[in-house]
Design an enzyme around this catalytic site. Structure first.
Site, PDB file in Angstrom:
ATOM      1  N   LEU A 120       0.499  34.291  65.887  1.00 36.58           N
ATOM      2  CA  LEU A 120       0.929  32.975  66.366  1.00 36.58           C
ATOM      3  C   LEU A 120      -0.326  32.270  66.855  1.00 36.58           C
ATOM      4  O   LEU A 120      -1.211  32.903  67.436  1.00 36.58           O
ATOM      5  CB  LEU A 120       1.928  33.114  67.524  1.00 36.58           C
ATOM      6  CG  LEU A 120       3.311  33.703  67.185  1.00 36.58           C
ATOM      7  CD1 LEU A 120       4.157  33.838  68.453  1.00 36.58           C
ATOM      8  CD2 LEU A 120       4.060  32.854  66.168  1.00 36.58           C
ATOM      9  N   ASP A 121      -0.404  30.962  66.623  1.00 34.35           N
ATOM     10  CA  ASP A 121      -1.574  30.205  67.078  1.00 34.35           C
ATOM     11  C   ASP A 121      -1.700  30.299  68.600  1.00 34.35           C
ATOM     12  O   ASP A 121      -0.724  30.564  69.299  1.00 34.35           O
ATOM     13  CB  ASP A 121      -1.426  28.726  66.700  1.00 34.35           C
ATOM     14  CG  ASP A 121      -1.381  28.527  65.197  1.00 34.35           C
ATOM     15  OD1 ASP A 121      -1.866  29.403  64.459  1.00 34.35           O
ATOM     16  OD2 ASP A 121      -0.845  27.483  64.778  1.00 34.35           O
ATOM     17  N   LYS A 122      -2.894  29.977  69.073  1.00 32.29           N
ATOM     18  CA  LYS A 122      -3.139  30.038  70.525  1.00 32.29           C
ATOM     19  C   LYS A 122      -2.135  29.163  71.296  1.00 32.29           C
ATOM     20  O   LYS A 122      -1.649  29.538  72.354  1.00 32.29           O
ATOM     21  CB  LYS A 122      -4.580  29.587  70.805  1.00 32.29           C
ATOM     22  CG  LYS A 122      -5.016  29.770  72.230  1.00 32.29           C
ATOM     23  CD  LYS A 122      -6.488  29.461  72.383  1.00 32.29           C
ATOM     24  CE  LYS A 122      -6.875  29.387  73.845  1.00 32.29           C
ATOM     25  NZ  LYS A 122      -8.268  28.977  74.039  1.00 32.29           N
ATOM     26  N   THR A 124       0.869  28.320  70.236  1.00 33.66           N
ATOM     27  CA  THR A 124       2.270  28.611  69.889  1.00 33.66           C
ATOM     28  C   THR A 124       2.836  29.627  70.873  1.00 33.66           C
ATOM     29  O   THR A 124       2.144  30.545  71.296  1.00 33.66           O
ATOM     30  CB  THR A 124       2.366  29.164  68.446  1.00 33.66           C
ATOM     31  OG1 THR A 124       1.850  28.192  67.549  1.00 33.66           O
ATOM     32  CG2 THR A 124       3.795  29.495  68.054  1.00 33.66           C
ATOM     33  N   LYS A 205       2.861  23.732  61.222  1.00 31.21           N
ATOM     34  CA  LYS A 205       2.130  22.496  61.568  1.00 31.21           C
ATOM     35  C   LYS A 205       1.723  21.766  60.298  1.00 31.21           C
ATOM     36  O   LYS A 205       1.809  20.532  60.229  1.00 31.21           O
ATOM     37  CB  LYS A 205       0.891  22.827  62.402  1.00 31.21           C
ATOM     38  CG  LYS A 205       1.232  23.335  63.798  1.00 31.21           C
ATOM     39  CD  LYS A 205      -0.034  23.793  64.499  1.00 31.21           C
ATOM     40  CE  LYS A 205       0.276  24.476  65.812  1.00 31.21           C
ATOM     41  NZ  LYS A 205      -0.827  25.281  66.302  1.00 31.21           N
TER      42      LYS A 205
END
Ligand code: URA
Length: 252
Positions: A120-122, A124, A205
């Site tokens: 997961l992105d930072k 998210t 995104k």
């Protein structure tokens, strides 16, 4: 409770990997006669044990073989999905911090084998599975299996019907192929659930970006049969129940 893939190893290494203590603490425990293997006191660190068969008791507590560990984290924004990072705090740092605060602490957990399943992105939030079960992770992440991942998405602008259809049917995000069909559910004017069966870099995104919307916040709420526990606050970790593990393993 513990497992490593190598079943026979030195008792001192095993105790260290079980997070019983540091190398010098383990040496000390052994020296003081606080460790028994099959009822016999073992004082030397180089004694070989079979963790699957041998009964290991340390300071009166028995450690039984356990192959796999499964945890759910409600990942908060601001931590990176990695086991180590030079700059940022990682989900593994957070995992250790949280587990240290539980009754059992980190004892018995093979921390160095635990890793996050997928990324997961930072920024998210939401459901992140942490485990030492490489085969399960492989199956969950395998592109051919199409395990659905559901995200709660908040956007800067409302989404038109044409754009919604594009997201559902497949949109160009600069990859070889358009995205696979996805399921879009409207929650509000600028809030949606999007379920995708792929895991391309920044996929959600980029999908919204491709139809002209900016994602303001993103939270994963499910992965396969595993649902983010609504009672688990951001930053907290809990072990999966037996049922959750069985369902997850049997569905893929
Ligand atoms: N899609 C994204 O864009 N970011 C995530 O963290 C997960 C899915």
């Amino acid at each position: 409770m513990f497992c490593v893939m190598i079943m026979i190893m030195r008792i001192d290494r095993l105790l260290c990997e079980m997070n019983i203590g540091t190398r010098s603490q383990v040496k000390d425990l052994l020296k003081k006669g606080l460790v028994t293997v099959n009822g016999r006191v073992v004082k030397k660190g180089d004694v070989k044990v079979d963790e699957k068969k041998d009964t290991i008791i340390c300071q009166g507590k028995e450690y039984t073989y356990r192959p796999f560990f499964y945890y759910m984290m409600n990942k908060p924004a601001g931590v990176v999905t990695a086991t180590k990072d030079e700059k940022d705090s990682t989900v593994l740092d957070l995992f250790c911090k949280q587990m240290k605060q539980t009754a059992g602490g980190l004892e018995g957990i093979p921390v160095k084998d635990i890793f996050p399943v997928g990324r997961l992105d930072k920024d998210t939030e939401g459901l992140l599975l942490l485990t030492n079960d490489g085969a399960l992770a492989h199956r969950l992440l395998s592109p051919g299996r199409h395990v659905p991942k559901k995200y709660d998405v908040r956007t800067d602008l409302p989404l038109g019907a044409k754009e919604a259809k594009l997201l559902e049917e497949g949109v160009e995000i600069g990859e070889k192929e358009p995205t696979r069909p996805a399921v879009l559910e409207r929650i509000g004017d600028r809030e949606f659930f999007l379920t995708i069966t792929e895991g391309k870099f920044h996929q959600v995104k980029r999908m919204f970006g491709a139809v002209g919307l900016k994602v303001l916040s993103l939270k994963r709420v499910s992965m396969g049969s595993l649902l983010l526990d609504k009672n688990l606050p951001p930053g907290q970790v809990r072990e999966l129940s037996k049922e959750e593990v069985l369902t997850l393993c049997s569905q893929i």
